[in-house]
Write an enzyme that holds these catalytic residues in place. Structure first.
Site, PDB file in Angstrom:
ATOM      1  N   GLY A  40      -8.792  -8.008 -14.939  1.00  0.00           N
ATOM      2  CA  GLY A  40      -9.146  -6.733 -15.550  1.00  0.00           C
ATOM      3  C   GLY A  40     -10.571  -6.300 -15.309  1.00  0.00           C
ATOM      4  CB  VAL A  41     -13.380  -7.129 -13.581  1.00  0.00           C
ATOM      5  CG1 VAL A  41     -13.640  -7.753 -14.943  1.00  0.00           C
ATOM      6  CG2 VAL A  41     -12.899  -8.174 -12.586  1.00  0.00           C
ATOM      7  N   GLY A 101      10.724  -7.192  16.328  1.00  0.00           N
ATOM      8  CA  GLY A 101      11.975  -7.915  16.121  1.00  0.00           C
ATOM      9  C   GLY A 101      11.744  -9.347  15.691  1.00  0.00           C
ATOM     10  CG  ASN A 102       9.429 -12.542  17.549  1.00  0.00           C
ATOM     11  OD1 ASN A 102       9.113 -12.143  18.656  1.00  0.00           O
ATOM     12  ND2 ASN A 102      10.166 -13.638  17.375  1.00  0.00           N
ATOM     13  CB  SER A 103       9.040  -8.406  11.722  1.00  0.00           C
ATOM     14  OG  SER A 103       7.999  -7.757  12.406  1.00  0.00           O
ATOM     15  CB  ILE A 156     -15.224  -7.239  -8.318  1.00  0.00           C
ATOM     16  CG1 ILE A 156     -13.884  -7.296  -7.574  1.00  0.00           C
ATOM     17  CG2 ILE A 156     -15.120  -7.881  -9.687  1.00  0.00           C
ATOM     18  CD1 ILE A 156     -13.340  -8.702  -7.396  1.00  0.00           C
ATOM     19  CG  HIS A 194       7.981  -4.679   8.116  1.00  0.00           C
ATOM     20  ND1 HIS A 194       7.129  -5.761   8.133  1.00  0.00           N
ATOM     21  CD2 HIS A 194       8.576  -4.677   9.334  1.00  0.00           C
ATOM     22  CE1 HIS A 194       7.195  -6.371   9.297  1.00  0.00           C
ATOM     23  NE2 HIS A 194       8.070  -5.738  10.053  1.00  0.00           N
ATOM     24  CG  ASP A 221       5.669  -6.944   5.272  1.00  0.00           C
ATOM     25  OD1 ASP A 221       6.689  -6.466   4.735  1.00  0.00           O
ATOM     26  OD2 ASP A 221       5.414  -6.812   6.484  1.00  0.00           O
TER      27      ASP A 221
END
Length: 489
Positions: free
Chosen positions: A278-279, A220-222, A281, A119, A149
């Site tokens: 491919g299920v 800003g720490n992201s 659940i 992001h 992310d």
């Protein structure tokens, strides 16, 4: 005789002194061990050593300039030209403008690979990396993974860059000291410290595995690193929980063991390659476990098996996946993570509970990204139901599917089941989310075509001593299992 006594006394004193020295040494070792686990006197050495590898990230994006709200004035009014002129002078009309954003990241190799949050750089036209020791370089995007992310960037430098390494986030314990670095609120390089507050937190993503910390993390720490006391990166600072946008001591860092696998794939392929079973659940609840005869409410209950690896291996709706590739499956979240972290194309053994016993299926995993937009297959079915009149059972008014109902519900021509045409709002079925328009396709893990089929399944469950009946319900095309309590005769 006196000499012998004197010699014995000297020997005893020597032994006492030796014992005292041994006890002192043990006390010193214990004190050092306690000090090693106590709060460090300073984080300065750690910050000084690893800060050169932490970077500030500035992104620039071209965005369309909105015209904003326009006052409502009559056509031809003298104010019309005035408002148009004011708008054009004030915001430049419809011309695009540049938007900037700030974030953090860290270098993971001397040749310039940098990790940050997706992001932070999403939709950016230009990405500038600012280094702690000075200088800027433009970065290009190698790959991104919105599901975790995480983004991997690359800069070209004429000299080796300082970098940090990933640690094993599974070794991070609640209560361990950690240190966060980054660029909070655009104030430049900053360090904060705290402890691991919780582990294995999930926010909203399928593959979430967050370390919760009370180290101050702000906007800003992201994308910045979360270090352990050995200087290894155990998390990527990603999100905060806050009513006002500032740090309240609840921050979340994506665990390094998740990040490292994603980064390795982005570096090698430019994209992620996750395993796909491919299920569809759902979790096994207590009432579902009782209805199926399971001892414990664990595992992942298969609600649908569209065309894919599981279907090719013979997996069926109603199976409960108990273990995957030799690892016990406690719930659906853990199964999704296990499958996603398994190599595409690997053949794995899947233990399922079916018809009161267990079976082992061998499944060759596909790639989840290739199947993201694949459509599920229609339900297998027989002929349409023959009962013309709806009947009320278990608080629901039920009608067998016919051509008219299939058309209304946009179902396949061969779909079978019982349509809920009405439901008692005071019933258990309503309480558990069933609504008019839902279709009951199975009861007791056997297909339904008529109301008589449902009555037979109720009788079978009672004869088996069950207190509830397991129904497979399709709501807006999505399947799920619901256990309804059987009323006494």
């Amino acid at each position: 005789m006196k000499d012998n006594i004197r010699t014995a006394t000297i020997s005893q004193v020597g032994a006492i002194r030796a014992l005292a020295l041994t006890m002192l040494a043990a006390a010193l070792i214990m004190a050092q061990a306690i000090a090693a686990h106590a709060r460090p006197e300073s984080f300065a050495d750690l910050a000084q050593k690893f800060s050169p590898a932490v970077v500030n990230i500035t992104t620039s994006t071209t965005v369309a300039q909105g015209v904003g709200p326009v006052p409502m004035v009559p056509d031809g009014s003298p104010f019309q030209d005035f408002f148009r002129q004011f708008r054009d002078q004030g915001d430049g009309g419809d011309r695009p403008r540049r938007s900037s954003a700030l974030g953090s990241g860290f270098v993971i190799s001397e040749d310039g690979y940098i990790v940050t949050n997706n992001h932070v750089i999403e939709s950016a036209d230009e990405i500038i990396i600012e280094f702690y020791e000075g200088g800027e370089l433009e970065a290009k995007v190698i790959g991104t993974d919105p599901k975790t992310d995480i983004a991997l960037l690359k800069v070209e430098s004429d000299k080796p860059l300082p970098f940090v390494s990933f640690g094993d986030s599974d070794n991070a314990r609640v209560g361990d000291w950690v240190m966060a670095m980054g660029n909070p609120l655009g104030q430049g390089f900053s360090v904060s410290a705290g402890i691991v507050s919780a582990r294995n937190r999930a926010l909203s993503g399928t593959y979430d595995d967050y370390i919760q910390t009370d180290a101050a993390i702000n906007r800003g720490n992201s994308g910045g690193p979360l270090f352990d006391m050995d200087g290894s990166v155990v998390g990527v600072n990603t999100a905060i929980l806050s009513p006002n946008g500032g740090s309240i001591g609840i921050g979340f860092s994506m665990a390094s063991n998740v990040v490292k696998r994603v980064v390795d794939q982005l570096q090698e392929f430019g994209e992620t390659r996750r395993g796909w079973l491919g299920v569809r659940i759902q979790d096994v609840t207590d009432d579902v476990a009782e209805a199926m005869g399971l001892d414990d409410a664990t595992g992942a209950l298969v609600t649908d098996v569209p065309t894919g690896p599981a279907a090719e291996a013979g997996m069926m709706a109603g199976d409960v996946i108990m273990s995957f590739d030799g690892v016990k499956v406690p719930d659906t979240r853990e199964l999704v993570r296990q499958v996603g972290e398994t190599d595409v194309g690997k053949s794995v053994r899947v233990l399922v509970f079916r018809d009161g016993g267990t079976q082992t299926l061998k499944v060759t995993l596909g790639r989840r990204e290739d199947a993201e937009n694949a459509e599920g297959t229609s339900l297998p079915g027989g002929g349409p139901g023959s009962a013309p009149e709806p009947e009320t059972m278990m608080g629901m008014t039920l009608s067998p599917l016919d051509d008219e109902l299939r058309a209304q519900l946009e179902l396949a021509d061969n779909a079978t089941g019982l349509v809920v045409s009405d439901i008692d709002p005071m019933s258990e079925a309503y309480e558990k989310g069933l609504r008019a328009g839902d279709v009951l396709t199975e009861a007791g893990q056997q297909t339904l075509a008529t109301v008589n089929d449902l009555e037979d399944r109720i009788d079978d469950a009672r004869e088996a001593g069950r207190k509830s009946l397991l129904l497979l319900v399709r709501s807006a095309g999505q399947p799920r299992f619901v256990a309804l309590t059987l009323e006494d005769d």
